[in-house]
Design a protein around this motif. Structure first.
Motif, PDB file in Angstrom:
ATOM      1  N   TYR A  45       0.877  -1.151  -0.036  1.00  0.00           N
ATOM      2  CA  TYR A  45      -0.096  -0.145  -0.098  1.00  0.00           C
ATOM      3  C   TYR A  45       0.923   1.118  -0.022  1.00  0.00           C
ATOM      4  O   TYR A  45       0.559   2.388  -0.498  1.00  0.00           O
ATOM      5  N   ASP A  46       2.088   1.107   0.699  1.00  0.00           N
ATOM      6  CA  ASP A  46       2.840   2.288   0.530  1.00  0.00           C
ATOM      7  C   ASP A  46       3.451   2.675  -0.830  1.00  0.00           C
ATOM      8  O   ASP A  46       3.257   3.953  -1.300  1.00  0.00           O
ATOM      9  N   ARG A  47       3.645   1.687  -1.627  1.00  0.00           N
ATOM     10  CA  ARG A  47       3.934   1.951  -3.036  1.00  0.00           C
ATOM     11  C   ARG A  47       2.660   2.672  -3.879  1.00  0.00           C
ATOM     12  O   ARG A  47       2.918   3.448  -4.686  1.00  0.00           O
ATOM     13  N   LEU A  48       1.719   1.840  -3.553  1.00  0.00           N
ATOM     14  CA  LEU A  48       0.315   2.240  -4.316  1.00  0.00           C
ATOM     15  C   LEU A  48      -0.070   3.762  -4.064  1.00  0.00           C
ATOM     16  O   LEU A  48      -0.432   4.222  -4.711  1.00  0.00           O
ATOM     17  N   GLU A  49       0.091   3.952  -2.551  1.00  0.00           N
ATOM     18  CA  GLU A  49      -0.235   5.242  -2.100  1.00  0.00           C
ATOM     19  C   GLU A  49       0.478   6.365  -2.948  1.00  0.00           C
ATOM     20  O   GLU A  49       0.122   7.477  -3.383  1.00  0.00           O
ATOM     21  N   ARG A  50       1.826   6.217  -3.178  1.00  0.00           N
ATOM     22  CA  ARG A  50       2.997   7.014  -3.727  1.00  0.00           C
ATOM     23  C   ARG A  50       2.240   7.194  -5.134  1.00  0.00           C
ATOM     24  O   ARG A  50       2.252   8.309  -5.558  1.00  0.00           O
ATOM     25  N   ILE A  51       1.869   6.003  -6.030  1.00  0.00           N
ATOM     26  CA  ILE A  51       1.738   6.223  -7.263  1.00  0.00           C
ATOM     27  C   ILE A  51       0.372   6.949  -7.448  1.00  0.00           C
ATOM     28  O   ILE A  51       0.176   7.814  -8.320  1.00  0.00           O
ATOM     29  N   LEU A  52      -0.668   6.753  -6.593  1.00  0.00           N
ATOM     30  CA  LEU A  52      -1.890   7.264  -6.775  1.00  0.00           C
ATOM     31  C   LEU A  52      -1.979   8.803  -6.237  1.00  0.00           C
ATOM     32  O   LEU A  52      -2.547   9.621  -6.975  1.00  0.00           O
ATOM     33  N   SER A  53      -1.058   9.009  -5.411  1.00  0.00           N
ATOM     34  CA  SER A  53      -0.955  10.565  -5.064  1.00  0.00           C
ATOM     35  C   SER A  53      -0.276  11.182  -6.235  1.00  0.00           C
ATOM     36  O   SER A  53      -0.644  12.385  -6.497  1.00  0.00           O
ATOM     37  N   SER A  54       0.513  10.615  -7.059  1.00  0.00           N
ATOM     38  CA  SER A  54       1.226  11.300  -8.244  1.00  0.00           C
ATOM     39  C   SER A  54       0.007  11.621  -9.273  1.00  0.00           C
ATOM     40  O   SER A  54       0.215  12.362 -10.213  1.00  0.00           O
ATOM     41  N   LEU A  55      -0.930  10.879  -9.072  1.00  0.00           N
ATOM     42  CA  LEU A  55      -2.003  10.948 -10.289  1.00  0.00           C
ATOM     43  C   LEU A  55      -3.228  11.771  -9.798  1.00  0.00           C
ATOM     44  O   LEU A  55      -4.229  11.885 -10.378  1.00  0.00           O
ATOM     45  N   GLY A  56      -2.919  12.365  -8.535  1.00  0.00           N
ATOM     46  CA  GLY A  56      -4.165  13.268  -8.190  1.00  0.00           C
ATOM     47  C   GLY A  56      -5.018  12.624  -7.014  1.00  0.00           C
ATOM     48  O   GLY A  56      -6.122  13.394  -6.465  1.00  0.00           O
ATOM     49  N   TRP A  57      -4.782  11.300  -6.499  1.00  0.00           N
ATOM     50  CA  TRP A  57      -5.689  10.951  -5.887  1.00  0.00           C
ATOM     51  C   TRP A  57      -5.314  11.276  -4.130  1.00  0.00           C
ATOM     52  O   TRP A  57      -4.082  11.297  -3.901  1.00  0.00           O
ATOM     53  N   GLU A  58      -6.181  11.505  -3.319  1.00  0.00           N
ATOM     54  CA  GLU A  58      -5.903  11.842  -1.922  1.00  0.00           C
ATOM     55  C   GLU A  58      -6.459  10.667  -0.931  1.00  0.00           C
ATOM     56  O   GLU A  58      -7.473  10.065  -1.095  1.00  0.00           O
ATOM     57  N   ARG A  59      -5.683  10.422   0.053  1.00  0.00           N
ATOM     58  CA  ARG A  59      -5.966   9.542   1.010  1.00  0.00           C
ATOM     59  C   ARG A  59      -7.044   9.994   1.807  1.00  0.00           C
ATOM     60  O   ARG A  59      -6.932  10.942   2.421  1.00  0.00           O
ATOM     61  N   TYR A  60      -8.033   9.099   2.221  1.00  0.00           N
ATOM     62  CA  TYR A  60      -9.200   9.295   3.013  1.00  0.00           C
ATOM     63  C   TYR A  60      -9.028   8.460   4.250  1.00  0.00           C
ATOM     64  O   TYR A  60      -8.738   7.272   4.319  1.00  0.00           O
ATOM     65  N   TYR A  61      -9.202   9.012   5.328  1.00  0.00           N
ATOM     66  CA  TYR A  61      -8.703   8.274   6.638  1.00  0.00           C
ATOM     67  C   TYR A  61     -10.142   8.163   7.535  1.00  0.00           C
ATOM     68  O   TYR A  61     -10.177   7.846   8.711  1.00  0.00           O
ATOM     69  N   ASP A  62     -11.370   8.205   7.021  1.00  0.00           N
ATOM     70  CA  ASP A  62     -12.631   8.150   7.629  1.00  0.00           C
ATOM     71  C   ASP A  62     -13.087   6.610   8.195  1.00  0.00           C
ATOM     72  O   ASP A  62     -13.360   6.915   9.330  1.00  0.00           O
ATOM     73  N   ASP A  63     -12.840   5.688   7.485  1.00  0.00           N
ATOM     74  CA  ASP A  63     -13.136   4.513   8.052  1.00  0.00           C
ATOM     75  C   ASP A  63     -11.803   3.635   8.222  1.00  0.00           C
ATOM     76  O   ASP A  63     -10.898   3.323   7.296  1.00  0.00           O
ATOM     77  N   PRO A  64     -11.575   3.140   9.643  1.00  0.00           N
ATOM     78  CA  PRO A  64     -10.587   2.603   9.915  1.00  0.00           C
ATOM     79  C   PRO A  64     -10.142   1.204   9.424  1.00  0.00           C
ATOM     80  O   PRO A  64      -9.134   0.771   9.479  1.00  0.00           O
ATOM     81  N   ASP A  65     -11.067   0.508   8.869  1.00  0.00           N
ATOM     82  CA  ASP A  65     -11.154  -0.799   8.329  1.00  0.00           C
ATOM     83  C   ASP A  65     -10.787  -0.655   6.903  1.00  0.00           C
ATOM     84  O   ASP A  65     -10.516  -2.072   6.337  1.00  0.00           O
ATOM     85  N   LEU A  66     -10.644   0.481   6.244  1.00  0.00           N
ATOM     86  CA  LEU A  66     -10.569   0.549   4.837  1.00  0.00           C
ATOM     87  C   LEU A  66      -9.294   1.504   4.532  1.00  0.00           C
ATOM     88  O   LEU A  66      -8.979   2.332   5.347  1.00  0.00           O
ATOM     89  N   PHE A  67      -8.669   1.252   3.125  1.00  0.00           N
ATOM     90  CA  PHE A  67      -7.714   1.895   2.740  1.00  0.00           C
ATOM     91  C   PHE A  67      -8.328   2.938   1.641  1.00  0.00           C
ATOM     92  O   PHE A  67      -8.712   1.932   0.681  1.00  0.00           O
ATOM     93  N   GLN A  68      -8.839   4.078   1.794  1.00  0.00           N
ATOM     94  CA  GLN A  68      -9.477   4.757   0.639  1.00  0.00           C
ATOM     95  C   GLN A  68      -8.824   5.736   0.072  1.00  0.00           C
ATOM     96  O   GLN A  68      -7.990   6.572   0.853  1.00  0.00           O
ATOM     97  N   PHE A  69      -9.117   5.881  -1.208  1.00  0.00           N
ATOM     98  CA  PHE A  69      -8.668   7.325  -1.951  1.00  0.00           C
ATOM     99  C   PHE A  69      -9.763   7.744  -2.886  1.00  0.00           C
ATOM    100  O   PHE A  69     -10.558   7.374  -3.144  1.00  0.00           O
ATOM    101  N   HIS A  70      -9.675   9.210  -2.845  1.00  0.00           N
ATOM    102  CA  HIS A  70     -10.640   9.915  -3.589  1.00  0.00           C
ATOM    103  C   HIS A  70      -9.939  10.999  -4.487  1.00  0.00           C
ATOM    104  O   HIS A  70      -8.642  11.533  -4.178  1.00  0.00           O
ATOM    105  N   LYS A  71     -10.652  11.132  -5.540  1.00  0.00           N
ATOM    106  CA  LYS A  71      -9.892  12.212  -6.454  1.00  0.00           C
ATOM    107  C   LYS A  71     -10.932  13.504  -6.440  1.00  0.00           C
ATOM    108  O   LYS A  71     -11.982  13.180  -6.943  1.00  0.00           O
TER     109      LYS A  71
END
Length: 108
Positions: A45-71
């Motif tokens: 997920y660390d690598r995925l988060e870096r790639i998605l961030s470079s594509l304009g995705w932002e991490r959501y921290y609302d649900d502790p049971d999920l790893f979420q991204f929003h553009k």
């Protein structure tokens, strides 16, 4: 007993058994998510988060049971299981569909 029927050079057919036992299991392969520009298999997920961030995705921290991204520029939301080892092909295809020409799912 499961497998595939194969014709040899003499036209004789024989059964080649599947190593997985069940024919459905024998044909199933592990899927991996690949970042196309770098041809890199996403292994965390660390690598995925870096790639998605470079594509304009932002991490959501609302649900502790999920790893979420929003553009921001879209209504898209990517929701993934908290544990990377529980990532399934349906999650990978969700990432592919929402990031055209950036990712693909391959058989390993």
């Amino acid at each position: 007993m499961s497998g595939v029927w194969v014709f040899n050079q003499n036209g004789v057919v024989r059964l080649v058994e599947s190593p997985g036992g069940d024919s459905c299991q024998g044909s199933a392969r592990r899927k991996v998510l690949v970042h196309i520009p770098t041809n890199e298999v996403v292994t965390s997920y660390d690598r995925l988060e870096r790639i998605l961030s470079s594509l304009g995705w932002e991490r959501y921290y609302d649900d502790p049971d999920l790893f979420q991204f929003h553009k921001r520029s879209t209504v898209h939301l990517i929701s993934l299981p908290k544990n990377f080892n529980k990532l399934k092909s349906m999650h990978m295809f969700d990432i592919v569909v929402k990031n055209r020409n950036m990712f693909e799912v391959r058989d390993m």
